[in-house]
Each structure stands twice: as C-alpha cells, then as structure tokens.
Design a protein around this motif. Structure first.
Motif, PDB file in Angstrom:
ATOM      1  N   VAL A  38      -2.153 -44.017  22.656  1.00 20.95           N
ATOM      2  CA  VAL A  38      -2.141 -45.401  21.639  1.00 20.95           C
ATOM      3  C   VAL A  38      -1.833 -46.488  22.617  1.00 20.95           C
ATOM      4  O   VAL A  38      -1.015 -46.522  23.346  1.00 20.95           O
ATOM      5  CB  VAL A  38      -0.907 -45.170  20.532  1.00 20.95           C
ATOM      6  CG1 VAL A  38      -0.847 -46.336  19.967  1.00 20.95           C
ATOM      7  CG2 VAL A  38      -0.884 -43.905  19.842  1.00 20.95           C
ATOM      8  N   THR A  44       0.872 -51.204  12.478  1.00 16.48           N
ATOM      9  CA  THR A  44      -0.600 -51.241  11.838  1.00 16.48           C
ATOM     10  C   THR A  44      -0.932 -52.569  10.996  1.00 16.48           C
ATOM     11  O   THR A  44      -1.930 -53.054  11.211  1.00 16.48           O
ATOM     12  CB  THR A  44      -0.878 -50.112  11.224  1.00 16.48           C
ATOM     13  OG1 THR A  44       0.144 -49.732  10.162  1.00 16.48           O
ATOM     14  CG2 THR A  44      -0.840 -48.846  11.860  1.00 16.48           C
ATOM     15  N   VAL A  46       3.903 -40.092  16.347  1.00 16.28           N
ATOM     16  CA  VAL A  46       2.650 -39.372  16.652  1.00 16.28           C
ATOM     17  C   VAL A  46       3.013 -37.845  17.328  1.00 16.28           C
ATOM     18  O   VAL A  46       2.208 -37.374  16.779  1.00 16.28           O
ATOM     19  CB  VAL A  46       1.800 -40.363  17.444  1.00 16.28           C
ATOM     20  CG1 VAL A  46       0.593 -39.323  18.199  1.00 16.28           C
ATOM     21  CG2 VAL A  46       1.419 -41.577  17.014  1.00 16.28           C
ATOM     22  N   TYR A  66      -1.307 -50.455  22.400  1.00 10.40           N
ATOM     23  CA  TYR A  66      -1.005 -51.435  21.449  1.00 10.40           C
ATOM     24  C   TYR A  66      -0.580 -52.955  22.186  1.00 10.40           C
ATOM     25  O   TYR A  66      -0.147 -52.974  23.393  1.00 10.40           O
ATOM     26  CB  TYR A  66       0.236 -51.144  20.413  1.00 10.40           C
ATOM     27  CG  TYR A  66       1.521 -51.102  20.927  1.00 10.40           C
ATOM     28  CD1 TYR A  66       2.421 -52.104  20.736  1.00 10.40           C
ATOM     29  CD2 TYR A  66       1.988 -50.392  21.898  1.00 10.40           C
ATOM     30  CE1 TYR A  66       3.719 -52.117  20.942  1.00 10.40           C
ATOM     31  CE2 TYR A  66       3.362 -50.261  22.088  1.00 10.40           C
ATOM     32  CZ  TYR A  66       4.266 -51.173  21.859  1.00 10.40           C
ATOM     33  OH  TYR A  66       5.390 -50.977  22.161  1.00 10.40           O
ATOM     34  N   ILE A 109      -3.302 -39.776  12.567  1.00  5.92           N
ATOM     35  CA  ILE A 109      -2.336 -40.617  13.743  1.00  5.92           C
ATOM     36  C   ILE A 109      -2.294 -42.207  13.092  1.00  5.92           C
ATOM     37  O   ILE A 109      -1.164 -42.443  13.380  1.00  5.92           O
ATOM     38  CB  ILE A 109      -3.330 -40.794  14.919  1.00  5.92           C
ATOM     39  CG1 ILE A 109      -3.762 -39.322  15.525  1.00  5.92           C
ATOM     40  CG2 ILE A 109      -2.490 -41.695  15.796  1.00  5.92           C
ATOM     41  CD1 ILE A 109      -2.361 -38.582  15.953  1.00  5.92           C
ATOM     42  N   ASN A 110      -3.047 -42.568  12.433  1.00  5.74           N
ATOM     43  CA  ASN A 110      -2.854 -43.822  11.772  1.00  5.74           C
ATOM     44  C   ASN A 110      -1.868 -43.878  10.581  1.00  5.74           C
ATOM     45  O   ASN A 110      -1.228 -44.691  10.719  1.00  5.74           O
ATOM     46  CB  ASN A 110      -4.177 -44.289  11.097  1.00  5.74           C
ATOM     47  CG  ASN A 110      -5.355 -44.813  11.922  1.00  5.74           C
ATOM     48  OD1 ASN A 110      -4.726 -45.424  13.408  1.00  5.74           O
ATOM     49  ND2 ASN A 110      -6.520 -44.792  11.766  1.00  5.74           N
ATOM     50  N   VAL A 140      -1.801 -52.436  17.063  1.00  2.00           N
ATOM     51  CA  VAL A 140      -2.521 -51.376  17.400  1.00  2.00           C
ATOM     52  C   VAL A 140      -3.811 -51.744  17.956  1.00  2.00           C
ATOM     53  O   VAL A 140      -4.723 -52.072  17.334  1.00  2.00           O
ATOM     54  CB  VAL A 140      -2.366 -50.138  16.600  1.00  2.00           C
ATOM     55  CG1 VAL A 140      -3.296 -49.005  17.239  1.00  2.00           C
ATOM     56  CG2 VAL A 140      -1.203 -49.699  16.229  1.00  2.00           C
ATOM     57  N   VAL A 182      -6.737 -45.976  19.659  1.00  2.00           N
ATOM     58  CA  VAL A 182      -6.043 -44.597  19.599  1.00  2.00           C
ATOM     59  C   VAL A 182      -7.297 -43.625  20.014  1.00  2.00           C
ATOM     60  O   VAL A 182      -8.306 -43.823  19.630  1.00  2.00           O
ATOM     61  CB  VAL A 182      -5.896 -44.392  18.171  1.00  2.00           C
ATOM     62  CG1 VAL A 182      -5.361 -42.682  18.178  1.00  2.00           C
ATOM     63  CG2 VAL A 182      -4.920 -45.001  17.649  1.00  2.00           C
ATOM     64  N   LEU A 226       1.288 -43.874  12.672  1.00  2.93           N
ATOM     65  CA  LEU A 226       1.517 -45.211  13.329  1.00  2.93           C
ATOM     66  C   LEU A 226       2.026 -46.282  12.199  1.00  2.93           C
ATOM     67  O   LEU A 226       2.829 -47.211  12.452  1.00  2.93           O
ATOM     68  CB  LEU A 226       0.402 -45.820  13.800  1.00  2.93           C
ATOM     69  CG  LEU A 226       0.111 -45.091  15.079  1.00  2.93           C
ATOM     70  CD1 LEU A 226      -1.295 -45.460  15.804  1.00  2.93           C
ATOM     71  CD2 LEU A 226       0.822 -45.325  16.319  1.00  2.93           C
ATOM     72  N   LEU A 286      -7.883 -38.770  13.495  1.00  2.00           N
ATOM     73  CA  LEU A 286      -7.424 -40.409  13.533  1.00  2.00           C
ATOM     74  C   LEU A 286      -6.705 -40.773  12.203  1.00  2.00           C
ATOM     75  O   LEU A 286      -5.766 -41.632  12.425  1.00  2.00           O
ATOM     76  CB  LEU A 286      -8.779 -41.172  13.661  1.00  2.00           C
ATOM     77  CG  LEU A 286      -8.700 -42.664  13.877  1.00  2.00           C
ATOM     78  CD1 LEU A 286      -7.817 -42.855  15.040  1.00  2.00           C
ATOM     79  CD2 LEU A 286     -10.041 -43.247  13.872  1.00  2.00           C
ATOM     80  N   VAL A 318      -2.752 -37.518  22.576  1.00  2.00           N
ATOM     81  CA  VAL A 318      -3.143 -38.740  21.726  1.00  2.00           C
ATOM     82  C   VAL A 318      -2.611 -39.965  22.697  1.00  2.00           C
ATOM     83  O   VAL A 318      -1.548 -40.010  23.154  1.00  2.00           O
ATOM     84  CB  VAL A 318      -2.559 -38.766  20.489  1.00  2.00           C
ATOM     85  CG1 VAL A 318      -2.680 -40.027  19.903  1.00  2.00           C
ATOM     86  CG2 VAL A 318      -2.878 -37.772  19.769  1.00  2.00           C
TER      87      VAL A 318
END
Length: 258
Positions: free
Chosen positions: A41, A24, A66, A43, A7-8, A29, A32, A11, A4, A39
């Motif tokens: 996402v 972010t 991503v 948002y 991924i963050n 977002v 996730v 993002l 995670l 993955v």
C-alpha cells in the motif's frame, strides 16, 4: 488471494488520527498492489512536515488492518511526502515501535497508545456533537435525543432515519453516525442495539440539564478537527489534485455546522 475490494474495505478502517476521517475518503491512498498474499500500500500525506507520530500511527494501522484480511501473508506500507518517510517505512515494515524507530529523538517512555486514545476521544466528541446538533435541527427534543438507542437510528443513503414516534429524517448525517460508532468500538463502549446512542466517553448517561454545557465542550473538539481537516485537505488538493479543487466536497466543511 485477497481481492482489491477486501483491501479497500480494510483501508477504510484506517483513520487519520488528527482529522478523524478514513484515509480512503481523504484521498491519501495512491496505489494498492497485490502479489499472491503480499499486499503493498502506497499513500501520501498532505504536507512534508506532517507530524511523524501521526504518520507512523497511520502506517501502523494500515499494516494491521490489511494484515487481518484473509489470504494476506505480508504487508508493505510506503508513505510518501513526509520528511521522515524513509525512517517510518523502515520501522513500520520491520514491525518496530515508534520509540524503536526513532531511538535518539523520542522519549523512550513516550506512549503512542495514549496519544491515539486522546485523539479517539476528540473524534468521539466531534461526531457526537454533529449528530446531536443535526437531530436538533430536524426538530427532535433534547429529551428524545438522549433517549435514543442505537437500534432507533437507521442509515438510509447519506441520511439517517429515526425510527421513533414521530419518525424523523436527519439529512447528511450517516457518515457521522458510522464514525461515531467506530469511535465507540475503539473506546470499547457497547454498540449493541439496545445501547443508548449518546453517552459520555466513559459510557455514562448524559443528563438533559447538562446537555448545553456538554455541547459547549464537544463543540471545541469538533471545530478543532474541522479546521485541521480543511487545512490538510486544501494542501493535499493544491499539491496533487489542483484540477479537482472546484468540485471537491470538504470533510472539514461538513463538520462546520451550528
């Protein structure tokens, strides 16, 4: 399997093109999900009528950023709260272009890359404007500001430390430096240590005698982004986070200086 945190971080490289702020940080977002290498996402954009070309760019960027994370084999992007969310979700997740997604409504010669470039330039000018004005407020002369190299500026928490004689602190400017360098990379301008920190969008030096006129020009880009950001942030808070309105630090407010 991708984490995670990875991924963050990916993002955080996705910016709202009109507001010049990572999605972010804007609070877009929602969720996730990671299932092996797949993955998803989800948002949310601030208003139902957000321009579909900007929303499409964000969804496309999410999928691209991503997708670069090691271990990611598939990316699904789901945007919510937009009048064209179904079309955008289908188009982006199928790998189609904006024109292919809206064949009956979009000029087939329309160039989304050119629009993206235009807003990258606006972000470049806005962040540059903030940095120069904050350095002036810290007491640095224009000649010293224009002589700075990238290696002279060091991020210290939320502030900047200028490693020049005499050393200076520039408060609350670290985020603007990082976003300015992000824009330099997107414009394929050098970001090596010995590169002049401040140049024109074409990479040319800024003459001290021309700085006042240059800042009048860049100020318009900064104020345009600031007003749009404050409006969108307010709409997003009112719809989804009303309990946080009293303690929310506005990105738009931080751009409203000078």
């Amino acid at each position: 399997m991708p984490t995670l945190a990875e991924i963050n971080r990916a993002l955080a490289e996705v910016y709202d093109p009109e507001l010049d702020t990572p999605i972010t940080e804007l609070g877009f977002v929602n969720e996730v999900q990671i299932a092996d290498g797949h993955v998803t996402v989800t948002y949310t954009v601030p208003t139902f009528w957000c321009a579909p070309n900007f929303v499409f760019m964000m969804s496309q960027d999410i999928r691209d950023e991503v997708g670069r994370v090691p271990g990611v084999t598939q990316v699904t992007v789901l945007v919510r709260n937009n009048c064209f969310e179904d079309e955008i979700n289908r188009g982006v997740n199928a790998g189609r272009s904006f024109a292919e997604t809206f064949p009956a409504d979009v000029d087939q010669n329309a160039d989304l890359a050119a629009l993206r470039h235009t807003f990258t330039i606006k972000g470049f000018l806005a962040r540059q404007d903030v940095l120069i004005r904050r350095m002036r407020q810290a007491g640095l002369a224009d000649s010293a500001i224009l002589a700075l190299q990238i290696s002279d500026v060091i991020v210290q928490g939320d502030d900047l430390f200028l490693n020049v004689p005499p050393p200076r602190w520039v408060p609350l400017a670290a985020a603007d430096l990082l976003r300015y360098l992000h824009k330099r990379r997107r414009l394929q301008l050098p970001v090596s240590a010995d590169t002049p920190l401040f140049t024109t969008v074409d990479g040319q030096p800024i003459a001290e005698a021309e700085l006042a006129a240059y800042l009048r020009y860049s100020r318009s880009a900064r104020l345009n982004i600031a007003f749009n950001t404050s409006l969108c942030e307010g709409l997003l808070r009112a719809q989804f986070f009303p309990e946080r309105q009293h303690d929310y630090s506005s990105v738009g407010d931080r751009l409203m200086i000078g």
